[in-house]
Design an enzyme around this catalytic site. Structure first.
Site, mmCIF file in Angstrom:
data_model
loop_
_atom_site.group_PDB
_atom_site.id
_atom_site.type_symbol
_atom_site.label_atom_id
_atom_site.label_comp_id
_atom_site.label_asym_id
_atom_site.label_seq_id
_atom_site.Cartn_x
_atom_site.Cartn_y
_atom_site.Cartn_z
ATOM 1 N N LYS A 261 0.844 4.203 6.988
ATOM 2 C CA LYS A 261 0.334 5.079 5.934
ATOM 3 C C LYS A 261 0.957 6.465 6.096
ATOM 4 O O LYS A 261 1.708 6.725 7.033
ATOM 5 C CB LYS A 261 -1.190 5.214 6.000
ATOM 6 C CG LYS A 261 -1.972 3.912 6.044
ATOM 7 C CD LYS A 261 -1.959 3.164 4.736
ATOM 8 C CE LYS A 261 -2.754 1.871 4.845
ATOM 9 N NZ LYS A 261 -2.653 1.036 3.633
ATOM 10 N N SER B 98 0.796 -1.227 0.000
ATOM 11 C CA SER B 98 0.000 0.000 0.000
ATOM 12 C C SER B 98 0.827 1.275 0.000
ATOM 13 O O SER B 98 0.315 2.345 -0.341
ATOM 14 C CB SER B 98 -0.945 0.012 1.207
ATOM 15 O OG SER B 98 -0.225 0.149 2.407
#
Length: 249
Positions: free
Chosen positions: A106, A45
């Site tokens: 993230k 990701s």
């Protein structure tokens, strides 16, 4: 030397060994809790910034300490102590809000009070488009997980932090979203691999400040092909030397 003396000496040697081991474990626990925690990248990701097989250190003091700074997350005190706010653009390890036993990593794009929205693949913060410039393509499956060239866009946040993002699928499901208003005490997180990231646009939602574990700092090891660092015989073919001891931006 008597039998008693030999027994005492042997017992003392064992006791010293146990003491050294206990002290080493306590020191490792203190370092892991207060200073650095090793972390391995579990998914794609954050490509191209972080790759599966990257092993990095997370600085624990960057945002202060919460229950999740401690192993197993015991609820010993409320909130955060010596807390500080992450900067926009920081790459952060945090506990997945629906299941705090799971670690996520993230990038912070939204701070408390921000309005966040994706329109046509472009990030908007407080109704202002974040500059997004195509810088080329990457044709390397180890970086993109794709057997084709992938477009790369450079984003520059309002505070000047720049980073590359991948655009795997034009007009993807996450390229156009509703407007999100980040609540107080929460943050909006997104992966750099915009079309392959479960983040605040989807199941992650807003991330409470208490869930922050630390800031990704430096990659100390990296190996491709799903290999384990313990598989030393694979190092010559799978290790990524160019990523060793590189800072995370």
């Amino acid at each position: 030397m008597s039998v008693a003396d030999k027994s005492e000496k042997k017992s003392g040697g064992l006791g010293e060994t146990v003491s050294v081991i206990v002290q080493a474990l306590l020191l490792a626990l203190v370092i892991r809790t207060l200073f650095f925690q090793p972390f391995s990248i579990p998914s794609g990701s954050m490509r191209p910034t972080l790759l599966e097989g990257d092993y990095l250190f997370v600085t624990k003091w960057a945002y202060g300490y919460s229950r999740y700074s401690l192993p197993f997350g015991p609820n010993l005190f409320p909130g955060r102590i010596w807390g500080s706010e992450p900067a926009r653009g920081d790459v952060v390890v945090f506990k997945f809000p629906p299941d705090p036993s799971v670690d996520y990593i993230k990038r912070v794009v939204g701070l408390p009070g921000d309005k966040i929205q994706m329109k046509g693949g472009q990030l908007f913060i407080n109704d202002v488009a974040v500059p997004r410039t195509k810088v080329g393509q990457i044709d390397n499956p180890d970086i993109t997980e794709q057997n084709r060239p992938v477009d790369v866009y450079r984003e520059t946040l309002p505070n000047g932090v720049s980073y590359d993002t991948l655009d795997l699928t034009p007009n993807g499901i996450g390229d156009d979203t509703r407007e999100f208003i980040v609540p107080e005490g929460h943050y909006f997180m997104m992966g750099d691999n915009r079309d392959n990231s479960s983040d605040s646009r989807f199941s992650v939602g807003y991330v409470p400040a208490d869930n922050l574990v630390g800031r990704a700092n430096i990659i100390f090891f990296s190996i491709a092909g799903g290999a384990s660092p313990l598989e030393i015989w694979k190092w010559p073919s799978e290790m990524r030397p160019s990523r060793l001891l590189s800072f995370v931006h």
